[in-house]
Design an enzyme around this catalytic site. Structure first.
Site, mmCIF file in Angstrom:
data_model
loop_
_atom_site.group_PDB
_atom_site.id
_atom_site.type_symbol
_atom_site.label_atom_id
_atom_site.label_comp_id
_atom_site.label_asym_id
_atom_site.label_seq_id
_atom_site.Cartn_x
_atom_site.Cartn_y
_atom_site.Cartn_z
ATOM 1 N N GLY A 71 1.156 -8.091 -3.170
ATOM 2 C CA GLY A 71 0.962 -6.524 -3.779
ATOM 3 C C GLY A 71 1.812 -6.441 -4.993
ATOM 4 N N THR A 72 3.196 -6.652 -4.823
ATOM 5 C CA THR A 72 3.983 -6.488 -5.348
ATOM 6 C C THR A 72 4.081 -7.029 -6.861
ATOM 7 O OG1 THR A 72 5.765 -6.279 -3.650
ATOM 8 C CG2 THR A 72 6.806 -6.624 -6.002
ATOM 9 N N ASN A 151 0.965 4.508 1.459
ATOM 10 C CA ASN A 151 1.449 3.473 2.361
ATOM 11 C C ASN A 151 2.385 4.561 3.315
ATOM 12 O OD1 ASN A 151 2.932 3.423 -0.321
ATOM 13 N ND2 ASN A 151 4.473 2.733 1.317
ATOM 14 N N SER A 199 -3.083 -6.885 -1.009
ATOM 15 C CA SER A 199 -2.175 -7.944 -0.707
ATOM 16 C C SER A 199 -2.795 -8.305 0.608
ATOM 17 C CB SER A 199 -0.904 -7.002 -0.178
ATOM 18 O OG SER A 199 -0.164 -7.966 0.530
ATOM 19 N N CYS A 325 10.046 -0.217 3.287
ATOM 20 C CA CYS A 325 10.902 -0.464 2.060
ATOM 21 C C CYS A 325 11.951 0.423 1.762
ATOM 22 C CB CYS A 325 9.920 -0.060 0.647
ATOM 23 S SG CYS A 325 8.438 -1.116 1.113
HETATM 24 C C1 LIG Z 1 2.934 -3.376 1.220
HETATM 25 C C2 LIG Z 1 2.550 -2.684 -0.140
HETATM 26 C C3 LIG Z 1 2.711 -3.334 -1.497
HETATM 27 C C4 LIG Z 1 3.349 -4.785 -1.600
HETATM 28 O O1 LIG Z 1 2.727 -5.699 -0.928
HETATM 29 P P1 LIG Z 1 3.617 -7.231 -0.924
HETATM 30 O O2 LIG Z 1 2.283 -8.104 -0.921
HETATM 31 O O3 LIG Z 1 4.305 -6.910 0.489
HETATM 32 O O4 LIG Z 1 4.269 -7.372 -2.141
HETATM 33 C C5 LIG Z 1 2.503 -2.805 -2.567
HETATM 34 N N1 LIG Z 1 1.815 -1.447 -2.174
HETATM 35 C C6 LIG Z 1 1.658 -0.774 -1.202
HETATM 36 C C7 LIG Z 1 1.058 0.472 -1.340
HETATM 37 C C8 LIG Z 1 1.823 -1.372 0.001
HETATM 38 O O5 LIG Z 1 1.744 -0.823 0.865
#
Ligand SMILES: *Cc1c(COP(=O)(O)O)cnc(C)c1O
Length: 387
Positions: A71-72, A151, A199, A325
């Site tokens: 996701g990042t 999240n 992700s 986080c």
């Molecule tokens: C967990 C999360 C991310 C980051 O995803 P990763 O795969 O852990 O880098 C980004 N956006 C949201 C809304 C998330 O919950």
């Protein structure tokens, strides 16, 4: 002690069906997808079918899927990639105050590089202020990044409405759908987005893999240089075991969507109702209805969220305060600050995020333990003595 995991928005375990399809790609099928021999072909075929599976789950075309490390990276690729690509047309970006750090920190970086960013506020329930958003749109706005579901508090944003609002304008629309994919329908055409981040580890796939949906015709500046992998946007030898597992997790989520979301929503509503009826001075954070089926975020008056988390953890229950986080920082999360549950409540928030395998019995046990823990902490709270 039986442990109960209620932190599925932080991460999930890998589904055994996912693990099973991944294993051969670590051992006998270890080839590099760029190699011309049969080992390479095996890997290349796995890449092709994985891309088809992920695309199908989103209503997209296979070539619109760029595999990333999660996701990042997808958020960074989308936001910086589009901003750099279109900077000659304008340097104004719109996002919201409750985005994930992967979006917020990226936007702050763009500001340091001379872009201008408008952060749209939310109402008390965490829903975007659409009037503010409409007024924020300018001639030089090139990009908008608004998350699909939050999240921390699980609120769902009106992405389709936003997409309708900017139809006909040259604004690239990105959504971080990391929390919503697998829990609610996420068809890219239905949503009307140009880019969408996913992700794998949030939907019972392995960690370190994900994707960016990039609509046909939308161009990005690459952030990393190397070979031509992933249309030149994400060069580097592909993580085939991870990608295969991610694709399997997406397929499973697609097939089980209705069943899983109905089940989790039932647990969610039951949990919220039981907490309200058993514990006084409690607030639900986020919107009552427009929220993820698996999210329960509540604030308990005059209680430290961290202390509550520790007491529950001692009893085998895993939950989170705010988000994983930000849990190491002392300050209230930026999301709770934005919806402002009030000074007596803001530090006492807990996030319970259900998974497809949680049961009603587990929820009942957690509410019992929670009630006990809140009472215990309130007995020693100096603020509680004053009222
Ligand atoms: C967990 C999360 C991310 C980051 O995803 P990763 O795969 O852990 O880098 C980004 N956006 C949201 C809304 C998330 O919950």
């Amino acid at each position: 002690m039986k442990r109960i995991y209620l932190d599925h928005s932080a991460t999930t375990h890998v589904d055994t069906r996912v693990l099973e399809v991944m294993l051969p790609y670590f051992t006998e099928k270890f080839g590099n997808a760029s190699s011309l021999h049969s080992f390479g072909q095996e890997a290349a075929e796995a890449l092709v079918s994985s891309r088809e599976q992920v695309a199908a789950a989103l209503g997209a075309e296979p070539h619109e899927i760029i595999f990333t490390s999660g996701g990042t990276e997808s958020d960074n690729m989308a936001i910086k990639g589009a901003a750099y690509m279109h900077s000659s047309r304008g340097r104004h970006v719109i996002t919201s105050v409750i985005e994930h750090p992967a979006v917020l920190r990226t936007c702050e970086q763009l500001e340091r590089e001379g872009f201008e960013v408008t952060y749209i506020p939310v109402d008390r329930e965490g829903i975007l202020d659409m009037k503010f958003l409409e007024d924020a749109i300018r001639e030089d706005t090139i990009l908008m990044s608004i998350m699909h579901a939050n999240n921390e508090i699980g609120t769902i944003q009106p992405i389709k409405e936003i997409s309708n609002l900017i139809a006909g304008r040259e604004i690239v629309l990105h959504t971080d759908a990391v929390q919503s994919v697998g829990k609610m329908p996420t068809d890219v055409h239905e949503l009307g987005v140009d880019m969408l981040s996913i992700s794998s580890h949030k939907l019972y796939g392995p960690k370190g893999v994900g994707a960016l949906y990039l609509r046909n015709g939308v161009n990005l500046s690459p952030l990393v240089q190397g070979g031509g992998h992933e249309r030149g946007l994400r060069p580097g030898t592909e993580n085939i075991p991870g990608i295969v597992g991610f694709a399997k997790a997406m397929s499973i989520a697609r097939v089980q969507l209705e069943k899983d979301s109905t089940h989790m929503q039932h647990l969610r509503d039951s949990m919220i109702e039981k907490i309200h009826s058993r514990i006084p001075h409690v607030k639900l954070n986020g919107h009552e209805k427009k929220r993820l089926p698996n999210n329960v975020n509540m604030s308990f008056r005059h209680v430290e969220g961290e202390s509550l988390l520790m007491l529950l953890d001692m009893n085998g229950v895993a939950v989170s305060t705010g988000s994983a986080c930000s849990s190491k920082s002392q300050n209230a999360s930026h999301v709770l600050t934005a919806i402002d549950p009030g000074v007596d409540y803001i530090h006492g928030s807990l996030r319970f995020t259900l998974g497809r395998e949680n049961t009603l019995e587990e929820v009942d046990l957690v509410v019992d333990l929670l009630e006990e823990a809140v009472m215990k902490l309130r007995q020693i709270s100096p603020f509680e003595q004053e009222v």
